[in-house]
Design a protein around this motif. Structure first.
Motif, PDB file in Angstrom:
ATOM      1  N   PHE A  27       0.925  -1.336  -0.034  1.00 43.76           N
ATOM      2  CA  PHE A  27      -0.120  -0.107  -0.009  1.00 43.76           C
ATOM      3  C   PHE A  27       0.840   1.320   0.142  1.00 43.76           C
ATOM      4  N   GLU A  28       2.344   1.183   0.512  1.00 45.28           N
ATOM      5  CA  GLU A  28       2.926   2.336   0.603  1.00 45.28           C
ATOM      6  C   GLU A  28       3.129   3.251  -0.753  1.00 45.28           C
ATOM      7  N   GLN A  29       3.123   2.590  -1.999  1.00 49.93           N
ATOM      8  CA  GLN A  29       3.214   3.517  -2.912  1.00 49.93           C
ATOM      9  C   GLN A  29       1.964   4.153  -3.616  1.00 49.93           C
ATOM     10  N   ASN A  30       0.771   4.139  -2.959  1.00 46.07           N
ATOM     11  CA  ASN A  30      -0.334   4.575  -3.292  1.00 46.07           C
ATOM     12  C   ASN A  30      -1.151   5.447  -2.118  1.00 46.07           C
ATOM     13  N   THR A  31      -1.957   6.493  -2.364  1.00 45.19           N
ATOM     14  CA  THR A  31      -2.492   7.168  -1.305  1.00 45.19           C
ATOM     15  C   THR A  31      -3.530   6.344  -0.903  1.00 45.19           C
ATOM     16  N   GLU A  32      -4.124   6.821   0.438  1.00 45.53           N
ATOM     17  CA  GLU A  32      -5.162   6.011   1.021  1.00 45.53           C
ATOM     18  C   GLU A  32      -6.489   6.062   0.337  1.00 45.53           C
ATOM     19  N   GLU A  33      -6.515   7.117  -0.295  1.00 46.47           N
ATOM     20  CA  GLU A  33      -7.984   6.827  -1.226  1.00 46.47           C
ATOM     21  C   GLU A  33      -7.898   6.081  -2.235  1.00 46.47           C
ATOM     22  N   THR A  34      -6.764   5.780  -2.898  1.00 46.01           N
ATOM     23  CA  THR A  34      -6.543   4.937  -4.032  1.00 46.01           C
ATOM     24  C   THR A  34      -6.625   3.405  -3.451  1.00 46.01           C
ATOM     25  N   VAL A  35      -6.116   3.366  -2.514  1.00 44.90           N
ATOM     26  CA  VAL A  35      -6.183   1.749  -1.902  1.00 44.90           C
ATOM     27  C   VAL A  35      -7.600   1.552  -1.483  1.00 44.90           C
ATOM     28  N   LYS A  36      -8.411   2.561  -0.792  1.00 44.09           N
ATOM     29  CA  LYS A  36      -9.533   2.272  -0.743  1.00 44.09           C
ATOM     30  C   LYS A  36     -10.667   2.037  -1.750  1.00 44.09           C
ATOM     31  N   ARG A  37     -10.266   2.934  -2.855  1.00 43.95           N
ATOM     32  CA  ARG A  37     -11.199   2.902  -4.154  1.00 43.95           C
ATOM     33  C   ARG A  37     -10.960   1.521  -4.770  1.00 43.95           C
ATOM     34  N   VAL A  38      -9.591   0.966  -4.734  1.00 46.39           N
ATOM     35  CA  VAL A  38      -9.310  -0.203  -5.391  1.00 46.39           C
ATOM     36  C   VAL A  38      -9.945  -1.334  -4.617  1.00 46.39           C
ATOM     37  N   LEU A  39      -9.803  -1.453  -3.378  1.00 43.64           N
ATOM     38  CA  LEU A  39     -10.382  -2.585  -2.411  1.00 43.64           C
ATOM     39  C   LEU A  39     -11.796  -2.642  -2.650  1.00 43.64           C
ATOM     40  N   LYS A  40     -12.664  -1.385  -2.764  1.00 44.53           N
ATOM     41  CA  LYS A  40     -14.051  -1.334  -2.721  1.00 44.53           C
ATOM     42  C   LYS A  40     -14.434  -1.948  -3.952  1.00 44.53           C
ATOM     43  N   VAL A  41     -13.527  -1.676  -5.224  1.00 42.32           N
ATOM     44  CA  VAL A  41     -13.870  -2.202  -6.372  1.00 42.32           C
ATOM     45  C   VAL A  41     -13.840  -3.863  -6.394  1.00 42.32           C
ATOM     46  N   ILE A  42     -12.845  -4.139  -5.785  1.00 41.00           N
ATOM     47  CA  ILE A  42     -12.231  -5.741  -5.630  1.00 41.00           C
ATOM     48  C   ILE A  42     -13.646  -6.375  -4.889  1.00 41.00           C
ATOM     49  N   GLU A  43     -14.213  -5.749  -4.014  1.00 34.70           N
ATOM     50  CA  GLU A  43     -15.341  -6.309  -3.219  1.00 34.70           C
ATOM     51  C   GLU A  43     -16.491  -6.074  -4.020  1.00 34.70           C
ATOM     52  N   GLU A  44     -16.873  -5.095  -4.673  1.00 36.23           N
ATOM     53  CA  GLU A  44     -18.231  -4.880  -5.368  1.00 36.23           C
ATOM     54  C   GLU A  44     -18.179  -6.032  -6.599  1.00 36.23           C
ATOM     55  N   LEU A  45     -17.042  -6.264  -7.122  1.00 36.56           N
ATOM     56  CA  LEU A  45     -16.775  -7.339  -8.406  1.00 36.56           C
ATOM     57  C   LEU A  45     -16.701  -8.418  -7.725  1.00 36.56           C
ATOM     58  N   ASP A  46     -16.351  -8.763  -6.603  1.00 41.42           N
ATOM     59  CA  ASP A  46     -16.147 -10.080  -5.856  1.00 41.42           C
ATOM     60  C   ASP A  46     -14.940 -10.666  -6.854  1.00 41.42           C
ATOM     61  N   TYR A  47     -14.099  -9.791  -7.159  1.00 43.67           N
ATOM     62  CA  TYR A  47     -12.802 -10.513  -7.824  1.00 43.67           C
ATOM     63  C   TYR A  47     -11.984 -10.970  -6.978  1.00 43.67           C
ATOM     64  N   LYS A  48     -11.369 -12.370  -7.297  1.00 46.75           N
ATOM     65  CA  LYS A  48     -10.550 -12.855  -6.727  1.00 46.75           C
ATOM     66  C   LYS A  48      -9.368 -13.371  -7.478  1.00 46.75           C
ATOM     67  N   PRO A  49      -8.091 -13.012  -7.121  1.00 47.56           N
ATOM     68  CA  PRO A  49      -7.010 -13.364  -7.780  1.00 47.56           C
ATOM     69  C   PRO A  49      -6.748 -14.900  -8.060  1.00 47.56           C
ATOM     70  N   ASN A  50      -6.260 -15.091  -9.367  1.00 51.63           N
ATOM     71  CA  ASN A  50      -5.874 -16.458  -9.835  1.00 51.63           C
ATOM     72  C   ASN A  50      -7.393 -17.417  -9.821  1.00 51.63           C
ATOM     73  N   ALA A  51      -8.299 -16.644 -10.006  1.00 51.15           N
ATOM     74  CA  ALA A  51      -9.596 -17.047 -10.226  1.00 51.15           C
ATOM     75  C   ALA A  51     -10.045 -18.301  -9.214  1.00 51.15           C
ATOM     76  N   LEU A  52     -10.041 -17.797  -8.017  1.00 52.93           N
ATOM     77  CA  LEU A  52     -10.429 -18.671  -6.736  1.00 52.93           C
ATOM     78  C   LEU A  52     -11.873 -19.056  -6.844  1.00 52.93           C
ATOM     79  N   ALA A  53     -12.211 -20.195  -7.268  1.00 50.47           N
ATOM     80  CA  ALA A  53     -13.614 -20.441  -7.649  1.00 50.47           C
ATOM     81  C   ALA A  53     -14.572 -20.835  -6.573  1.00 50.47           C
ATOM     82  N   ARG A  54     -14.144 -22.115  -6.054  1.00 51.93           N
ATOM     83  CA  ARG A  54     -14.988 -22.749  -5.233  1.00 51.93           C
ATOM     84  C   ARG A  54     -14.906 -22.197  -3.764  1.00 51.93           C
ATOM     85  N   SER A  55     -13.840 -21.509  -3.303  1.00 51.02           N
ATOM     86  CA  SER A  55     -13.510 -21.059  -2.135  1.00 51.02           C
ATOM     87  C   SER A  55     -12.806 -19.787  -2.292  1.00 51.02           C
TER      88      SER A  55
END
Length: 347
Positions: A27-55
């Motif tokens: 998180f150090e290279q980004n502003t707090e606002e940017t981190v929160k915005r990205v995390l919010k999008v990840i949550e809204e899209l329910d995006y999971k790295p490496n296509a974590l499907a069943r869990s």
């Protein structure tokens, strides 16, 4: 349609490399606002790295995480020792994070654990992210709460019998002839140790035939100087308390500061019991009577329980339970006892 890191970047209006760094907990290279915005999008899209499907995760990393509420409190050093020793013995590595009792920071740590594909986590919860806890547990992610209960959730929890710990302290003071016992605690706000220590204090008074005096229940905000001010106010009353039960080790230091500035003597003018045994308790003058929590055992049992949950994921869910460990009273000079020793409560 399979979501990609590019979809997250586009919606959050940042680069893919920015999303990648935040997913990996950098998180150090980004502003707090940017981190929160990205995390919010990840949550809204329910995006999971490496296509974590069943869990929440597919691969096993042999890494568990722990989120603590206040690393300044020496209690947690002993808990961590128990966790680390157990992890080392059972072949797991440990990642440590500090939430500072900040809900937003705690949420960031949860997201970091998720993206790093940790096998499970231990949490001393802020209790302000209930929906997040529920999401993780409902997805089958191994999760153990330590020290604090999460009311209304079926989750494995390792804690201490705080009601009995408080009763040990107050009963000891009463047995030594103290009749006006004040209690100092931070705002309960749904935090089970605080709620239960206050409950134990009240039980001890009632069981000894002493009427509860609301003015002796000192609920103090966690701001520098407020504990000391409350001590000074109490000790300048026309009918001051003859004992103080402090429910937190860091709070106890401020209580001591207030007593010293009032030039009162312990235990002649006022007796004192603290909660949590620390390395400095026996070196104070006079030495401090404390309620000792089995902190190392708490960490050890919590880590074993979590690793048991991780290993049994394929075999089915382990039934949740609340394990309540027994405290003990370390008797020293701050209450006027004639001899030192300890009083134990069975687990």
């Amino acid at each position: 349609m399979k979501l990609t890191i590019a979809d997250v970047a586009k919606m959050a209006k940042v680069s893919k490399s920015t999303v990648s760094r935040i997913i990996n907990g950098n998180f150090e290279q980004n502003t707090e606002e940017t981190v929160k915005r990205v995390l919010k999008v990840i949550e809204e899209l329910d995006y999971k790295p490496n296509a974590l499907a069943r869990s929440l995760k597919l691969t096993k990393t042999n890494i568990i995480g722990i989120i603590l509420s206040n690393l300044q409190n020496p209690f947690w050093a002993n808990v961590l020792e128990g966790v680390e020793d157990t992890c080392h013995h059972l072949g797991y590595n440990l990642m440590i994070f500090n939430s500072n009792d900040n809900a937003a920071l705690e949420e960031e740590h949860f997201r970091s654990f998720e993206s790093r594909q940790l096998d499970g986590m231990l949490v001393n919860p802020t209790l302000k992210n209930i929906e997040l806890y529920q999401k993780f547990t409902s997805n089958g992610f191994p999760f153990v709460a330590i020290n604090r209960k999460i009311y209304g959730m079926d989750v494995n929890t390792i804690t201490v019998n705080n009601i009995e710990g408080a009763k040990l302290a107050v009963n000891h003071l009463i047995a030594l002839g103290r009749k006006k016992v004040a209690i100092f605690l931070y705002p309960p706000d749904g935090v089970s140790p605080r709620i239960e220590r206050l409950e134990g204090y009240k039980h001890a008074l009632i069981e000894n035939g002493i009427e509860i005096d609301p003015s002796l229940i000192q609920i103090i905000n966690e701001k520098k100087g407020e504990v000391e001010a409350a001590v000074r106010e109490l000790l300048t009353r026309s009918n001051p308390p003859d004992a103080i039960f402090s429910t937190n080790s860091l709070m106890t230091l401020e209580v001591l500061e207030g007593i010293n500035k009032m030039k009162k003597k312990i235990p002649d003018d006022i007796a004192l019991v603290g909660y949590d045994e620390t390395v400095w308790s026996k070196y104070l003058n006079p030495s401090l009577t404390t309620v000792k929590q089995p902190a190392y055992e708490m960490g050890e049992i919590a880590a074993r329980r979590l690793i048991q949950m991780i290993k049994s994921k394929k075999d089915g869910k382990i039934e949740s339970e609340i394990v309540s460990l027994g405290p003990s009273l370390i008797i020293r000079d701050s209450c006027g006892a004639t001899k030192s020793g300890s009083v134990h409560l069975a687990k």
